[in-house]
Design a protein around this motif. Structure first.
Motif, PDB file in Angstrom:
ATOM      1  N   ILE A 497      -5.593   0.505 -10.371  1.00 45.49           N
ATOM      2  CA  ILE A 497      -4.302   1.141 -10.121  1.00 45.49           C
ATOM      3  C   ILE A 497      -4.132   1.319  -8.624  1.00 45.49           C
ATOM      4  O   ILE A 497      -4.937   1.988  -7.965  1.00 45.49           O
ATOM      5  N   GLY A 498      -3.081   0.709  -8.072  1.00 42.01           N
ATOM      6  CA  GLY A 498      -2.799   0.824  -6.649  1.00 42.01           C
ATOM      7  C   GLY A 498      -1.551   1.633  -6.389  1.00 42.01           C
ATOM      8  O   GLY A 498      -1.402   2.758  -6.858  1.00 42.01           O
ATOM      9  N   GLU A 499      -0.615   1.028  -5.683  1.00 40.49           N
ATOM     10  CA  GLU A 499       0.611   1.745  -5.329  1.00 40.49           C
ATOM     11  C   GLU A 499       1.548   1.925  -6.524  1.00 40.49           C
ATOM     12  O   GLU A 499       2.441   2.774  -6.498  1.00 40.49           O
ATOM     13  N   PHE A 500       1.363   1.094  -7.554  1.00 44.11           N
ATOM     14  CA  PHE A 500       2.273   1.158  -8.701  1.00 44.11           C
ATOM     15  C   PHE A 500       1.499   1.551  -9.961  1.00 44.11           C
ATOM     16  O   PHE A 500       0.396   1.057 -10.203  1.00 44.11           O
ATOM     17  N   PRO A 501       2.065   2.428 -10.772  1.00 42.58           N
ATOM     18  CA  PRO A 501       1.356   2.950 -11.957  1.00 42.58           C
ATOM     19  C   PRO A 501       1.397   1.982 -13.137  1.00 42.58           C
ATOM     20  O   PRO A 501       2.061   2.219 -14.134  1.00 42.58           O
TER      21      PRO A 501
END
Length: 911
Positions: A497-501
């Motif tokens: 999981i990075g900048e977007f869920p």
């Protein structure tokens, strides 16, 4: 392989339920037997199973079915555990109230039976596949054994010294037949080196016969012998000969001729055992070269002539890149800076440089294009030339034994270029249930063996070795990490999981990477099936909820915290974490000044690792129930200051519970190590204690230390005014590492005790006083010591050694703040194993004596000198002593000197 890892994990759950002294649930005997039988069969099946050819981006459907069935079994069992515990107890405030045994056995039986029936169907299908000889028998086409005529031309850059070394081994030395393994990771240039050797004019002149074949993982003995025979005899008409006939005929052709045989890409000793009798030893200087990714093959072959391939240095990388892209043309100046960034990102791996160079050689030569290439380097290298690059790198994973695949895939949860602490990695492998139990071996031993095997296969790189030769820190090459992450995505092994869920349904493991609080809040609502949460440092995972099946949460890392002390990531609310009754591994950071573990901690029936980091001067109090955690293996409390902040552990309850699994107890304050406590922790190996109050006045506070017969690593810090209690310690003979913070205690007597410890390899003393002003080492002491560190030990003026045999294995000597020491004994320089001396702010005469030791060694050893000395000094004049083997640095600014202060060592620097 997600399916195989899931099967091993399920067996761990079953095994712990059977062996736990008070398991939260029981499984009906008939169901238990069916489940165990299915899991065992499917493990054996997968060990022999070769999936049919499928798209590289898709996992094998049968393996997916197995994984899903096993996950369903885990969900049913662990959900029942949650229900049973919640129905049996209620928690009011911090008090546990027992309600009696409430069960929902009928639903549990029905749900588990459904899973077993699905596994029965899968087992039936697997049995049908297993009976098909075409599917289960490993076959190799003739393309696995290529003749020398198919060898491609490739550039040999940066390996001139290695080439000369191999040529020397081929043409010199003993006349008896010798095997020369060339070892290294995939893509590092082993085959390229072997090809240049094979085609070298000196080799063609020296040997009567030269032959080459590729063995591969799925070798075919008959095909390899046929290929050799075809090359040495010039006759390809041997298709009708049996394996034995081919071997005999090859032996006859080679007899009386000096030959060079190259066996490229060997993966195991088995193939050599099957063909070795075909190669005669006529004492004529015949040689066999083996290229392999398996570093341990050198020992298995019984040879000591191995050649290890290393990454290219900066200059060689640039030469290879330039030659690949431009050949004999000059390098355009406007592209040189971006070209150097591209080369640096290849991390010295020839395969990566050759692949990206080949792409650029056929592409537009504009800066804008090269910048795009540099920004997407790894994905381009992996996907641009599947036959040349991806296939080679993936092969290392494809042919891994199943039991190693989950451990390798797990390496991708760590950041790129991260130096990974091996002890932390092994704890996580244990908590994830990846390790297949072996009778008579603890899980940590198994993890150590798994790690060594991955290192031997050159899939994991060693970043730092410990004193015992064990791996202390390791790394994953960027390209192998990308291969790893592609396999992870294909097999749904974990999600990042990075900048977007973005979270896929039923995600089992989640890695939070560069995720903000908004993303974490959104993701948290869809993690009901998650078993593991790994947070990069800096992630605030504050209020976990709906995570009743969670096993592993790693929201704190002492190594990344050491690199950046301003990081604010961690877990704020300890109580929420401890509602997770299936937890096995918890590593969190606490922020409030004074916290206590809830008494409900004993409901964590399966907890094996608990690591908490507290702020300096903060303490966390454990309830008496912590002594009931049967499965606990590691209990650690970290703080940036060893004498402030830590874990308060109460005296154990009268009810006798032996914590036989406990191996690590770190950061505990004022532990009363009486006979009763020692009996509770008989197998502890690492013990880290801090005493900072009148608590030391309790009689015989440390007198039972010697009863801990498994103790290998002991740290003790005693606050000022209570040093005399340290004099009462009798150390166990099992100790290998010892660090003491002593303040004003007299060192003369305590060093006598320490010196006779037979296994001691590492000794660090901080503070203390040499009452007589001298230290006379005694023959027979410190027989195993490899590292000696003395920090601010007051009063030491004279250090005398009768001879170098007093420290026969010493490798490192570190002296800090010994401003009265007149000189280092000259006998230190005669210790054959000594590699380095470090002096920090010692007397000028001690620095001069160290320089003299270096000069004497330079006269004796010349260019072979291995001893290096680094001195940090107050006096700028001492800089004149500097030489290639004697580095001199220091603080020469008076204002900086005035502001400097001595700090206690950090807790986590002691391993």
């Amino acid at each position: 392989m997600a399916a195989y890892g899931a099967l091993v994990s399920l067996m761990h759950i079953i095994d712990r339920l059977e062996k736990h002294p008070s398991p939260p649930i029981s499984i009906y005997k008939q169901q238990l037997e069916s489940l165990t039988e299915n899991v065992t069969f499917l493990q054996d099946f997968l060990d022999a199973y070769i999936p049919p050819a499928v798209d590289d981006h898709e996992a094998d459907p049968l393996e997916c079915r197995i994984a899903d069935a096993v996950y369903a079994a885990e969900d049913v069992i662990e959900s029942q555990i949650v229900l049973q515990i919640h129905n049996r107890y209620t928690i009011i405030g911090d008090i546990i109230i027992t309600l009696g045994v409430a069960t929902i056995e009928e639903d549990f039986y029905h749900d588990l039976q459904q899973v077993i029936e699905e596994m029965n169907l899968i087992k039936k299908e697997a049995m049908e596949i297993a009976t098909g000889a075409d599917q289960m028998q490993r076959k190799v086409s003739s393309t696995h054994a290529g003749s020398s005529s198919t060898v491609k031309e490739s550039m040999m850059v940066g390996f001139d010294e290695v080439l000369l070394e191999v040529l020397d081994k081929l043409t010199g030395g003993q006349l008896s037949r010798q095997i020369i393994p060339i070892m290294g990771m995939g893509g590092i240039g082993k085959t390229t080196l072997a090809r240049h050797v094979f085609q070298h004019a000196l080799v063609k002149e020296h040997f009567d016969i030269c032959a080459w074949t590729t063995i591969s993982q799925t070798y075919n003995v008959r095909e390899a012998l046929r290929e050799f025979l075809s090359q040495v005899s010039g006759n390809s008409g041997s298709d009708d000969l049996s394996e034995g006939e081919l071997g005999l005929k090859l032996y006859q052709y080679l007899w009386g001729r000096r030959y060079l045989i190259i066996m490229d890409d060997m993966w195991s000793i088995e193939v050599w055992d099957k063909i070795r009798s075909s190669f005669p030893d006529c004492n004529d200087g015949s040689r066999i070269i083996v290229t392999t990714r398996m570093s341990n093959l050198n020992l298995q072959l019984g040879e000591s002539y191995g050649v290890g391939m290393k990454f290219l240095d900066e200059a060689s990388c640039w030469d290879l890149f330039t030659n690949t892209v431009f050949g004999g043309e000059s390098f355009p100046p406007e592209l040189e800076d971006i070209g150097k960034k591209i080369v640096a990102n290849c991390k010295g791996l020839p395969l990566s440089i050759a692949t990206i160079g080949g792409l650029l050689a056929k592409s537009e030569r504009t800066r804008e294009y090269w910048v795009r290439i540099e920004q997407n380097l790894n994905s381009i290298v992996i996907t641009n030339n599947d036959e040349f690059c991806l296939k080679i790198l993936r092969m290392s994973y494809t042919y891994l034994p199943n039991y190693l695949k989950p451990c390798f895939l797990y390496m991708g949860v760590f950041e790129e270029d991260r130096s990974i602490r091996a002890s932390m990695l092994k704890k996580l492998w244990v908590s994830e249930g990846f390790l297949k139990p072996v009778s008579g071996k603890c899980l940590e031993t198994m993890a150590e063996e798994y790690l060594k095997e991955l290192v031997d296969r050159n899939l994991i790189l060693v970043d730092e070795l410990g004193l015992s030769g064990n791996v202390k820190f390791c790394k994953l090459h960027d390209l192998l990490r990308d291969v790893c992450l592609k396999e992870v995505e294909k097999e749904r092994f974990y999600g990042i999981i990075g900048e977007f869920p973005l979270v896929k349904d039923n995600e089992r493991r989640v890695v939070f990477q560069n995720a903000g609080r908004r993303v974490i809040r959104e993701v948290s609502r869809s993690l009901s099936h998650v078993r593991s949460i790994i947070c990069y440092e800096g992630i605030n995972f504050e209020r976990p909820h709906n995570l009743r099946l969670l096993r592993t949460v790693k929201a704190y890392d002492r190594d990344t915290h050491r690199r950046d002390k301003t990081i604010e990531g961690g877990v704020h609310f300890l109580g929420n974490v401890f509602q997770l009754v299936n937890s096995r591994h918890i590593a969190v950071r606490l922020h409030s000044e004074y916290q206590s573990f809830p008494s409900s901690i004993n409901l964590l029936w399966n907890l094996s690792t608990l690591i908490v980091h507290v702020e300096p001067r903060h303490e966390v109090v454990a309830p008496i129930e912590i002594w009931k955690l049967h499965q606990l293996r590691h209990l650690e409390c970290m703080s940036l200051q060893t004498d402030r902040g830590g874990l308060i552990l109460p005296d154990p309850p009268s009810e006798m519970v032996i914590m036989e699994n406990l191996q690590t107890l770190r950061g505990v304050h004022n532990l009363y190590l009486n006979e009763e406590v020692v009996q509770r922790i008989p197998n502890v190996q690492k013990l880290h204690l801090i005493y900072n109050s009148e608590y030391m006045e309790r009689a015989n506070c440390l007198s039972n230390l010697e009863c801990l017969s498994k103790l290998e690593n002991f740290y003790c810090s005693i606050y000022r005014g209570y040093d005399e209690y340290l004099q009462r310690i009798s150390f166990p003979h099992s100790l290998k590492k010892l660090k003491l913070i002593l303040n004003s205690v007299e060192l003369d007597e305590i060093l006598q005790k320490i010196g006779w410890l037979p296994l001691l390899q590492k000794l660090e003393l901080w503070g203390g006083t040499f009452k007589r002003g001298k230290w006379d080492t005694i023959e027979g002491q410190f027989r195993s010591l490899k590292l000696l560190q003395l920090d601010y030990c007051n009063g030491l003026k004279n250090w005398t050694m009768a001879e170098s045999s007093h420290f026969p294995l010493l490798q490192e000597l570190r002296l800090l703040g010994l401003d009265e020491l007149e000189e280092i004994p000259s006998e230190v320089g005669e210790i054959a194993t000594l590699k380095s001396i470090t002096l920090k702010y010692c007397s000028e005469s001690a620095v001069v004596s160290a320089k003299k030791i270096v000069e004497e060694q330079e006269e004796l050893q010349g260019d072979q000198l291995e001893l290096r000395v680094r001195a940090e000094v107050w006096n700028r004049r001492l800089q004149r002593l500097a030489s290639p083997n004697f580095e001199v640095t220091g603080i020469f600014n008076a204002k900086l000197l005035e502001s400097s202060s001595i700090q206690y060592p950090q807790v986590f620097l002691f391993e």
